[in-house]
Structures are given as structure tokens and as C-alpha cells.
Design an enzyme around this catalytic site. Structure first.
Site, mmCIF file in Angstrom:
data_model
loop_
_atom_site.group_PDB
_atom_site.id
_atom_site.type_symbol
_atom_site.label_atom_id
_atom_site.label_comp_id
_atom_site.label_asym_id
_atom_site.label_seq_id
_atom_site.Cartn_x
_atom_site.Cartn_y
_atom_site.Cartn_z
ATOM 1 N N THR A 12 4.774 -1.373 3.034
ATOM 2 C CA THR A 12 3.912 -2.082 2.822
ATOM 3 C C THR A 12 2.717 -0.644 3.573
ATOM 4 O OG1 THR A 12 4.712 -3.694 3.206
ATOM 5 C CG2 THR A 12 2.817 -3.741 4.612
ATOM 6 N N CYS A 141 0.090 -3.245 14.590
ATOM 7 C CA CYS A 141 -1.540 -4.104 13.728
ATOM 8 C C CYS A 141 -2.152 -4.969 15.778
ATOM 9 C CB CYS A 141 -1.555 -4.579 12.761
ATOM 10 S SG CYS A 141 0.852 -5.691 13.059
ATOM 11 N N HIS A 221 -2.946 -12.188 11.513
ATOM 12 C CA HIS A 221 -2.685 -12.697 12.568
ATOM 13 C C HIS A 221 -4.121 -12.720 13.189
ATOM 14 C CE1 HIS A 221 1.137 -10.371 12.846
ATOM 15 N NE2 HIS A 221 0.442 -9.462 12.407
ATOM 16 N N GLN A 302 -2.653 -7.542 9.050
ATOM 17 C CA GLN A 302 -2.142 -7.033 9.645
ATOM 18 C C GLN A 302 -1.296 -5.926 8.446
ATOM 19 O OE1 GLN A 302 -1.529 -9.888 8.407
ATOM 20 N NE2 GLN A 302 0.282 -9.941 6.523
HETATM 21 P P1 NAD Z 1 8.027 -1.676 4.206
HETATM 22 O O1 NAD Z 1 9.586 -2.395 4.641
HETATM 23 O O2 NAD Z 1 7.265 -2.471 3.884
HETATM 24 O O3 NAD Z 1 8.246 -0.221 4.399
HETATM 25 C C1 NAD Z 1 9.481 0.685 3.949
HETATM 26 C C2 NAD Z 1 9.446 1.155 3.165
HETATM 27 O O4 NAD Z 1 10.238 2.361 3.254
HETATM 28 C C3 NAD Z 1 10.733 0.985 2.373
HETATM 29 O O5 NAD Z 1 9.852 0.910 0.997
HETATM 30 C C4 NAD Z 1 11.653 1.152 2.691
HETATM 31 O O6 NAD Z 1 12.220 1.692 1.512
HETATM 32 C C5 NAD Z 1 11.671 2.902 2.750
HETATM 33 N N1 NAD Z 1 13.013 3.418 3.592
HETATM 34 C C6 NAD Z 1 13.583 2.797 4.277
HETATM 35 N N2 NAD Z 1 14.310 3.746 4.622
HETATM 36 C C7 NAD Z 1 13.893 5.072 4.836
HETATM 37 C C8 NAD Z 1 14.763 5.864 4.724
HETATM 38 N N3 NAD Z 1 15.861 5.693 5.290
HETATM 39 N N4 NAD Z 1 13.438 6.766 3.999
HETATM 40 C C9 NAD Z 1 12.639 6.996 3.479
HETATM 41 N N5 NAD Z 1 12.218 5.593 3.302
HETATM 42 C C10 NAD Z 1 13.073 4.423 4.092
HETATM 43 O O7 NAD Z 1 7.718 -1.460 6.620
HETATM 44 P P2 NAD Z 1 6.481 -1.548 6.591
HETATM 45 O O8 NAD Z 1 5.864 -2.897 6.987
HETATM 46 O O9 NAD Z 1 5.529 -0.395 5.589
HETATM 47 O O10 NAD Z 1 6.263 -0.752 7.961
HETATM 48 C C11 NAD Z 1 6.418 0.538 8.560
HETATM 49 C C12 NAD Z 1 6.021 0.986 9.356
HETATM 50 O O11 NAD Z 1 5.048 0.358 10.491
HETATM 51 C C13 NAD Z 1 7.276 -0.007 11.089
HETATM 52 O O12 NAD Z 1 7.273 0.988 11.633
HETATM 53 C C14 NAD Z 1 6.543 -1.077 11.198
HETATM 54 O O13 NAD Z 1 6.716 -1.799 13.023
HETATM 55 C C15 NAD Z 1 4.954 -0.519 10.756
HETATM 56 N N6 NAD Z 1 3.874 -1.518 10.681
HETATM 57 C C16 NAD Z 1 3.881 -2.293 9.626
HETATM 58 C C17 NAD Z 1 2.811 -3.739 10.184
HETATM 59 C C18 NAD Z 1 2.830 -4.640 8.856
HETATM 60 O O14 NAD Z 1 2.848 -5.524 9.075
HETATM 61 N N7 NAD Z 1 3.992 -4.586 8.061
HETATM 62 C C19 NAD Z 1 1.740 -2.899 10.741
HETATM 63 C C20 NAD Z 1 1.745 -2.631 11.435
HETATM 64 C C21 NAD Z 1 2.589 -1.227 11.589
#
Ligand code: NAD
Length: 342
Positions: A12, A141, A221, A302
């Protein structure tokens, strides 16, 4: 010279940050690291991005699916200046020793513990504090949304105290297994929520308490925020402050008919890539000011709010721009963030 950047974790946040990096004239997106073969891997290739995998073992699955892999994460780390880690919370910490070994600067996300980086980051609040650092963590977020409004006001009036209730979306749209689907869940039942502590990773002296509930929606949110200021202000002052701050959109419900997240996202569907709204949206009609106290409702998309912050973080730690407002302006221009939806 352009700073060479890669993104580890193409989910994401990672896919949005990667495309945002590709739009910067002072940055080069060298590649993205994908762990699993899924639709977004095909989409990345279709967009012309260079795929890398965490290990050579992982790359076999990609090759089997007909996707070209340019090497492993280690190969990529040898070609870049900055890694943006957008892996799931906690995984970035595990990668840190590898990033350090290759001497690359690091941008982590809010799911990591604050100790992963030298500082937590928000563009408007503490850009100058992180210039030239080796590593930063872009806060989550919800924390980014809270910091945007607090630091917008703090530029003009002291913010003495903040109380906020976070009405949190249950899951991102793609997360089919998360809930709740039919409850308003106290998150957590024992107050306060962790968000206040996270805000204090950027503003350590702020008196802030947060509560949170999770609700069955995926769109965005909503926060109810109460701020006590150091001096008396008028409602017009607050509207004018917010209206003149980058990355904040003020929506008037009476004029536009938009009274919630569905109406907002519907507009974004028409005018924005993926219906992203990286700006904080404040509902003008919800702003109440009583002497030194300000109350309002705000919306945080988010999936996208932290994307411009990631770009500024890269610029700050690389030392390419020392003026926060100049970096913010450059980032926002490149991403089409005009503080208006139409
Ligand atoms: P997500 O699950 O959508 O994306 C994570 C990606 O990393 C996936 O494509 C997964 O396949 C990959 N991945 C998993 N293990 C891995 C590894 N060992 N090496 C490389 N890639 C790997 O997660 P996200 O929502 O994008 O969240 C990522 C970070 O951003 C987290 O710290 C989260 O807390 C933060 N975040 C998320 C949001 C949200 O609302 N989604 C908002 C702000 C911050």
C-alpha cells in the site's frame, strides 16, 4: 546530481512512494523490492519499474511467473543512496543491519518502533531536525494527521494541550481478512491509545491524550481534535491559518454537500489517481472556537497521507534542501497537491 532511491516493500505505502519518487526531478528510482508474486508485481513491471527480490530464492517464483528480476536486495543496496523501507511493521527493524552494512540512508514507516531510526519525522514539524541524518521514521497515518493540524497552528500560536478521538478505519480496501465488520471496537479498551505517544516522538513536550475506536469502513480515518491554545483566537483566525498551510484542504459541508468520508472519496475518485488524498481534510463547518479552545473534525486518507512526507524525508536526510517549505512546495507540485479537490 540526483539522489538514488529504492523502495523495499511494494504494498500500500511502498507502491505509492515509489511512483512519487519517480516524479521527483532530484531523485532517481533505481528499483523496488517485491517479496511475493501478486497483481502489483505485474503492475510494477507494466509501469517500467525494475523489480528486485529479498533473496535469490524469492526471484525464482518471479521468473516462473514470467517477471524479469534485476537482482536481490543486496545487489540493489550497492546502487543507491537512500532506501525507503515500506515492509510490514517490524520487518524494517530486521533489515536495518543490512542497510547499515551497505551504508545507505534509511527512511522507515510508522509501523516500526521509533528506536529503528535516529528521529521520527513530520515535514511541517521537524524537517530541519533531520537534515543530514542517517535514518528517519515517517510516523503513522493517524500521527501524521494529528501533527499536520497541531504544527499548522503552532506556527502562529502556542498549542498547550491536545485531546483527540480517532475513529479509525477497520482495514485498507485490499485487506479482506481484517475487521471489525459489525462493531465499533475500542482500540484499545484501556485508554489512552498509542497515538499520543507517537505524536510525542516528534513533539516530546506536548500535553496530548488520544482515544481510538475502530469502525467498519476502509475509506479513511476521522479525528475529533480539541486543542487548547496559548492565547485567545477567533474562528476566522483558525480557518485562515489552516487555509494557508500546505497539505491541508478545508471542505465546507454546507456549500459542497460533502458530510463524510464517502462523499470526499467520491470526489477524489473523479479527480485523483487511485482516489488518493494525501492532504489532511478539515471540515470547516465542524470548527468551533471558544476563547483558547479549538474543536474540529478532520479526515485522514490512510493509504496516501504519508507519501509526501516520505519524499520530504528523503530530501532532508540527503541534505538536498534545507528549507522545509521549499521541499514541501516542490513535493506537492510534483504530486499535484494543490490543496483543492477541484
Ligand atoms: P502492506 O502489507 O500493504 O505492504 C507491505 C509489502 O511488503 C507487501 O507487498 C509485502 O509483500 C512486502 N513484504 C513483506 N515481507 C517482506 C520482506 N521481508 N521483504 C520485502 N518485502 C516484504 O503494508 P503497508 O500498509 O504498505 O504498510 C507498510 C508500512 O507502512 C508499515 O510500517 C505500516 O505501519 C506503515 N503505514 C501503513 C499505512 C496504511 O494505512 N496502510 C499508513 C501509514 C503507514
Amino acid at each position: 546530481m540526483r539522489v538514488r532511491v529504492a523502495v523495499n516493500g511494494y504494498g500500500t505505502i511502498g507502491k505509492r512512494v515509489a511512483l512519487a519518487v519517480a516524479r521527483q526531478d532530484d531523485m532517481e528510482l533505481v528499483g523496488v523490492v517485491k517479496k511475493s508474486v501478486d497483481a502489483s508485481a505485474f503492475q510494477a513491471v507494466a509501469l517500467g519499474l525494475k523489480l528486485y527480490t529479498p533473496t535469490s530464492e524469492d526471484s525464482k517464483l518471479f521468473e516462473k511467473a514470467g517477471l524479469k528480476v534485476y537482482g536481490t536486495l543486496q545487489d540493489l543496496l550497492g546502487k543507491i543512496d537512500v532506501i525507503v523501507d515500506a515492509t510490514p511493521g517490524g520487518v524494517g527493524q530486521q533489515y536495518k543491519p543490512l542497510y547499515e552494512k551497505f551504508g545507505v540512508k534509511q527512511v522507515y514507516q510508522g509501523g516500526e518502533r521509533p528506536e529503528v531510526a535516529e528521529a521520527s519525522f513530520n515535514s511541517l514539524c521537524n524537517y530541519k531536525d533531520v537534515i543530514g541524518r542517517k535514518s528517519v521514521r515517517v510516523v503513522s497515518c493517524n500521527t501524521t494527521g494529528l501533527l499536520r493540524v497541531i504544527c499548522a497552528i503552532k506556527r502562529y500560536v502556542d498549542v498547550e494541550r491536545v485531546r483527540a478521538v480517532i475513529i479509525r478505519r477497520a482495514a485498507d480496501p485490499k485487506e479482506v481478512k481484517r475487521g471489525p465488520i459489525n462493531s465499533i471496537e475500542l482500540d484499545p479498551p484501556r485508554a489512552p491509545s498509542h497515538h499520543a505517544k507517537d505524536v510525542r516522538t516528534v513533539l516530546p513536550d506536548l500535553d496530548i491524550v488520544t482515544y481510538a475506536v475502530a469502525v467498519p469502513t476502509t475509506l479513511a480515518h476521522v479525528h475529533h481534535v480539541t486543542l487548547r491554545l496559548g492565547k485567545s483566537v477567533s474562528r476566522e483566525d483558525i480557518i485562515s491559518i489552516l487555509d494557508s498551510t500546505p497539505r491541508i484542504i478545508i471542505i465546507n459541508s454546507e456549500r459542497t454537500g460533502i458530510t463524510g468520508t464517502a462523499g470526499l472519496i467520491e470526489v477524489a475518485r473523479d479527480v485523483r489517481l487511485r482516489y488518493d488524498i494525501p492532504e489532511l481534510v478539515v471540515f470547516e463547518d465542524s470548527i468551533l472556537v471558544d476563547d483558547r479552545e479549538v474543536m474540529l473534525f478532520q479526515v485522514v486518507h490512510q493509504e496516501s497521507i504519508v507519501v509526501p512526507e516520505n519524499i520530504d524525508a528523503i530530501r532532508a536526510i540527503s541534505g538536498m534542501e534545507v528549507d522545509p517549505l521549499k521541499s514541501i512546495e516542490k513535493t506537492d507540485l510534483s504530486l499535484g497537491l494543490t490543496r483543492k479537490l477541484w
